[in-house]
Design a protein around this motif. Structure first.
Motif, PDB file in Angstrom:
ATOM      1  N   GLY A   1       0.711  -1.188  -0.131  1.00 41.79           N
ATOM      2  CA  GLY A   1      -0.027   0.114   0.140  1.00 41.79           C
ATOM      3  C   GLY A   1       0.963   1.168   0.015  1.00 41.79           C
TER       4      GLY A   1
ATOM      5  N   TYR B   1       5.326   4.986   1.876  1.00 43.95           N
ATOM      6  CA  TYR B   1       5.456   3.333   1.632  1.00 43.95           C
ATOM      7  C   TYR B   1       6.372   3.030   2.894  1.00 43.95           C
TER       8      TYR B   1
ATOM      9  N   ARG C   1      -6.186   0.745  -3.168  1.00 46.83           N
ATOM     10  CA  ARG C   1      -4.965   1.864  -3.473  1.00 46.83           C
ATOM     11  C   ARG C   1      -5.574   3.188  -4.088  1.00 46.83           C
TER      12      ARG C   1
ATOM     13  N   ASP D   1      -3.509   6.372  -2.706  1.00 44.12           N
ATOM     14  CA  ASP D   1      -2.211   6.598  -3.210  1.00 44.12           C
ATOM     15  C   ASP D   1      -1.896   7.328  -4.536  1.00 44.12           C
TER      16      ASP D   1
ATOM     17  N   ALA E   1      -0.152   5.250  -7.282  1.00 44.77           N
ATOM     18  CA  ALA E   1      -1.001   4.028  -7.886  1.00 44.77           C
ATOM     19  C   ALA E   1      -1.911   4.333  -8.796  1.00 44.77           C
TER      20      ALA E   1
END
Lengths: 369, 369, 369
Positions: free
Chosen positions: A225, A306, B246, B250, B253
Motif C-alpha cells: 500500500g 510507503y 489503493r 495513493d 498508484a
C-alpha cells in the motif's frame, strides 16, 4: 498595552512559581540535568480515540478492532493501539520539552510495559538526563527520559528521546553532559503479559497464516500500500495527540524557521507506516520496544508514504511457544517505487527515506495441531 | 536483497497455505466459482465510529442520533447507520475481492437483515458465484455474494456485487459463468423487526410530518444541500471503513492506472447523498434493501455532490400500519444545478450523474389520532 | 417532471402542516415574533464526539480530558466541552432559523446553565423575539432566543442571537419589532454548581499555577499558538455539529452569494481560539456566559488563527473562595503577528480581527496552604 503574559513572557526573569510553564516554552538553559517535569492534561482514552485512530491511519490489526478476539486472547477489552498510546504520551511532553525544539533527533530504550484500554487515564512525567550545548552557541541537545502511567500508577510506556532546542540567550552555559544510551532493549526484558494467549489469532481473523517462523533474518517485505498525506489528516492526528508543536499547525511560524510547509509529526509517520505494514505482518500482536531510530527526512502534505520492513532478528520469548519476538527495521519512504529502492544499510541515508526505526514486535508462532 | 514477501510475491507459484492472502492481492484466475473467503479483521463498532460518521457525512437521522428516541421505538440503543454498516462490511471484502479491481460494476440483492449497535462485532465472508473472462484477455468479471454477521452469528447484511478484476497472466481461462441476478428484493421479504414502533418518530424530532402517504410514485425531490468533497474527507471515511483499495489513497498508484486524482470510494458517495437527502426524507427509519445500482461516473475531491430522489413505488409492509416501504431511485449528481438537470430515465447516462441507485427504505406512515 | 417537493417548494402557498420545514428553509416573512420552533434531531452526545472535538480543535482543558480529575472535582464524569455543547445546540437551530441567513449578526445573553455529559441527549427549541425588515426591502433582522435541554428537561444552555435573513418576496411587511437585549449576564447570575470543587485542579494537571488573582483587569495575553485552517477541518467540525448552512459546504452555493470560498462556521472559530488560549488560561474550569460578540470578518480555509485575551473584570462568585469569574474579551485574529497587533478598542474594527467576544469564565483561585 499592559501584557499580563504575552510574547515577551518567556524572556523575562526566572519564574518564582516553577510549575507555571512559560507561554513561550522552555529553552535550552532551562533543561538542567535532573530537572523533572510533570506534564499537563492527564487523558482518559476512549473508544472515540480508537475509532479516530483507525480513520486517521487505516490501522487493521484485529486485536485492536475486535472485542471478542481481544477477550479470547486474555485482554479485558480491545487494547488501545500501541502507537496511539505512544503518540498521546509523547504529545504530553511537547509543551514542556520540545516547544522550542529545532529537531527531534532520536529515540532510545522505548519500552511498552503494559496494555492500555479505553477508560484508562494516562499521565506523563519526564526527567532531563543530559544536556550539551552545541558549538554554534545557539542551540543544545537535551536528553529526556519520559514515563507514562495509568490511573493506578502503573507504568505503561517509558522512553528516552533527544531533541535539539534553541537557547534563550547567547551566553555560553556550562552544560555538557551526554548520557550513555542503551543501544537496545534486550529481548529478555521485552514485556509480554503471562495471560496473553495467541491461540485465537488465526488466519480467519488476520487474513494470514504467516507466523514468527516465516520471517527469516535478512529477508525483507515491501508492503504494497501507499498513503498520500493531506494537511487535514496530519493536523487532526497531531491535535488528537494533543501535541502542540507549532511546526505542524501554523504556516507563518513554519516559514519563520525556514520551511515552506507544515511538517508532518514524525510519530504519525510511524503510525501510517505501521498501518501500511499490516499486509505482510498480519499476526503481530504488539509492539514491545523501539531500540532506536530517527526521522531521516521530513514529511510534508502531498507526500506519499510507503513502508518496507527488514527482518533483523528472530528472538524466542522465555517460557512461550505461542509467541515470539521479531526485531525489525521499519523503513518509511516517500514518493518512490519500493521495487526501485535499493537495500539501505543501517545508518545509510537515502533521499527517499523519511523514517528508519529499529524495533521489536511480538508475533504469533505456528500452532501445533 | 532477499525478499521474504514482496512486490513479486503475487506472481509466484500457488500458495500452499491458502489462508494467507498474497500481498499483491488476488487476480481473476483466483476467483473460481464456489471459492470462499473469510475476510480479515472482525470489527467491534463503537460510539466513536457513529460520531465520526456524522462528522464525515453530516447524517442527521434522529434514530441514529438520539438514544431516548431509539429506545422509544423499540431498539435497545441507537442503531448504527445502515450505510456505515454497509461500508464497513464492504470494506472487509476489498483486500480479498477487489484489490486488483479495475471497476466496481454493480450491486444486487443487498439486504439489511438486522440492526447493528455499538458493541456489536462484524465479521464478513464471501463466496464467488460467477466469473467470466473478458474478450480482451486482460480482465474478467467476478460475481461475489458476501455476508456480514454479528458476534452471535446473526446475519446483518448480505449482498451481491460484481467487479472487473485484472488477470494475473495473459493465458486464457475457461472461466465463463455468469450467475442469474435477482432484479429486486421483493417488498414482501423486506425485513422490519416486529418490535419496531414508529409512534415516537414525530415531526418534533424529525422536523417534518411528511410520511409514506405523501410520496407519490413518479414524483421527485431535489434535495437542497450540496457537499464539496475534499481529499481528507473521503480518505478519512474510507480508512474508517478499513477499505484498502489503493485507488482511494495513493496518488502514484492512481496515476499508474490512468487517473489524475484519487477516486472517492463509491460507498461514501452513497453516504453523502443519503445525508443530503435527509431534508425531504426526514421520516425514513431504515434502509431495507438495495435492488441494484451503479456508480455511473467517478467522483473526485473538488466535486460538489447533490442528490435527487425519484419515488418509484410505495409498498405496504405486511401487518404494519405505522410503517411502509418506499422504493426510491437515488440519483447523485455533481457540479450541476439540480433545477437544470432533466429527468434521467433508468439506465440513461448523464455526464453529471455519478450514482444511480434503486433501493427501498422503511418510512413512517401517517398516525391516526 | 413532477416535483413532489423540490426547488420551488419554499415559494409555494403556506404549508398546512406547520411542522414540516420547507426544503428551501424559512424566509424573513416566516419569523413572526412569538413563533416557536422545535428543532429536529435530538442528539445523544458520546465519548466519540468528545474525542473528535479534541482532534478538530486541539482542546486541552484537563477537566474535559481526565475522568479521575472530573470526578475529583465533583462531576460524575468528564463534562463535554462547553463550546462543543454550544456548537451542537446552535447547529440544531440552523435549518430552521438561519438556512437563508445572509449573516449571523450577534449573540447576547448566552448562559451555560448545567454541565453536559456523554450519554446526555440534547434537544433544542427557539422563539422569535423580534423581527425588523431592512429598508432595502430584501432582508430583515430576526432575533431569536433558543434553549437546549437535556433528556430530563433541564436547560443546559440558553442564548439570543440575531441574523440577517432574506425575504421570500419583495412585498413590504409590517414587521419592525426590535427586542431589548441585555448587555451582559450579571456576574451574580453565573451558574456554578455547588458541588464543584477546584481543589484537584493543581498545576500538576493544568501545567500552570496562574489563578484568578493573577489576571489583572486591563492586562492582556497574546497566546503563543496559531492554527492554519483547512477545508476538511472546518467541514468535519460543522458536520459534527449538524449545522447545515450551505455556505460552509457547497462551493457553488457559496459563489452564488458572492463569496469565493466556503466560510468557516463562526462557532468553530470560537472553539479554535479557545483551544489556542489554553496556554495562558490553563485553570479555567468552564465558560459561564457570553455577554455579546460578533464575527467581525469571515474566516476561510488557508487563514491562520491567533488569539488574544483582554481581562475585562475579575468578579467574585458568591459563597466561593476556590473559584472566581473572569470577564474576558476573546479577540481572534488571522494572518497577523499578535505582537504587531495594536490594542483594539471595544467595537473598533481591525482588518485582521475576525472575532471579538465578550464572555465570562470560571477559574480557580489561589489555594491557601
Amino acid at each position: 498595552m499592559n501584557h499580563l503574559i504575552g510574547p515577551t513572557f518567556g524572556g523575562g526573569p526566572p519564574r518564582t512559581r516553577a510549575q507555571s510553564r512559560p507561554l513561550e516554552g522552555y529553552f535550552f538553559e532551562d533543561f538542567a540535568p535532573g530537572r523533572r517535569f510533570v506534564h499537563a492534561t492527564p487523558r482518559t482514552l476512549t473508544a472515540g480515540d480508537a475509532s479516530l485512530y483507525i480513520a486517521l491511519t487505516g490501522a487493521r490489526q484485529p486485536l485492536n478492532c475486535s472485542e471478542p478476539l481481544a477477550r479470547a486472547m486474555g485482554h479485558r477489552a480491545c487494547p488501545i493501539d500501541d502507537l496511539l498510546v505512544f503518540n498521546i504520551a509523547f504529545g504530553k511532553t511537547v509543551a514542556d520539552i520540545s516547544y522550542n525544539a529545532v529537531a527531534n533527533l532520536g529515540y532510545a530504550d522505548v519500552r511498552f510495559l503494559a496494555p492500555v484500554y479505553a477508560g484508562d487515564t494516562l499521565a506523563c512525567e519526564s526527567e532531563v538526563i543530559g544536556a550539551k550545548e552545541n558549538t554554534n552557541g545557539k542551540t543544545g541537545v537535551v536528553y529526556v527520559r519520559s514515563e507514562a502511567t495509568n490511573q493506578e500508577g502503573v507504568a505503561v510506556l517509558s522512553w528516552i528521546r533527544w531533541v535539539m532546542v534553541r537557547k534563550r540567550s547567547s551566553a555560553t552555559t556550562a552544560m555538557g553532559s551526554v548520557p550513555e544510551l542503551p543501544s537496545e532493549v534486550p529481548a529478555a526484558s521485552l514485556r509480554v503479559p503471562q495471560w496473553l494467549s495467541a491461540r485465537a489469532l488465526t488466519a480467519r481473523v488476520t487474513g494470514s497464516s504467516r507466523t514468527w517462523e516465516d520471517y527469516a533474518p535478512g529477508s525483507s517485505i515491501d508492503h504494497p500500500g501507499g498513503m498520500t498525506v493531506e494537511e487535514s489528516d496530519h493536523m487532526l492526528a497531531t491535535r488528537l495527540y494533543q501535541n502542540t508543536a507549532r511546526i505542524h499547525f501554523d504556516v507563518h511560524a513554519v516559514k519563520r524557521i525556514g520551511f515552506d510547509k507544515r511538517l508532518v509529526y514524525g510519530g504519525h509517520v510511524i503510525s501510517l507506516c505501521r498501518a501500511l505494514a499490516y499486509d505482510g505482518l498480519e499476526n503481530v500482536v504488539a509492539i514491545a520496544a523501539i531500540h532506536g531510530g530517527a526521522h531521516v527526512h521530513p514529511t510534508f502534505a502531498g507526500d506519499t508514504l510507503y513502508c518496507r520492513h527488514v527482518v533483523v532478528a528472530r528472538d524466542a520469548l522465555p517460557g512461550r511457544n505461542d509467541l515470539g519476538a521479531l526485531r525489525l527495521r521499519m523503513i518509511g519512504a516517500k514518493d518512490v517505487d519500493l521495487a526501485q529502492l535499493p537495500a539501505i544499510a543501517p545508518g545509510e541515508k537515502n533521499p527517499s527515506v523519511v523514517l528508519d526505526l529499529d524495533y521489536s514486535v511480538v508475533i504469533s508462532r505456528r500452532q501445533s495441531a
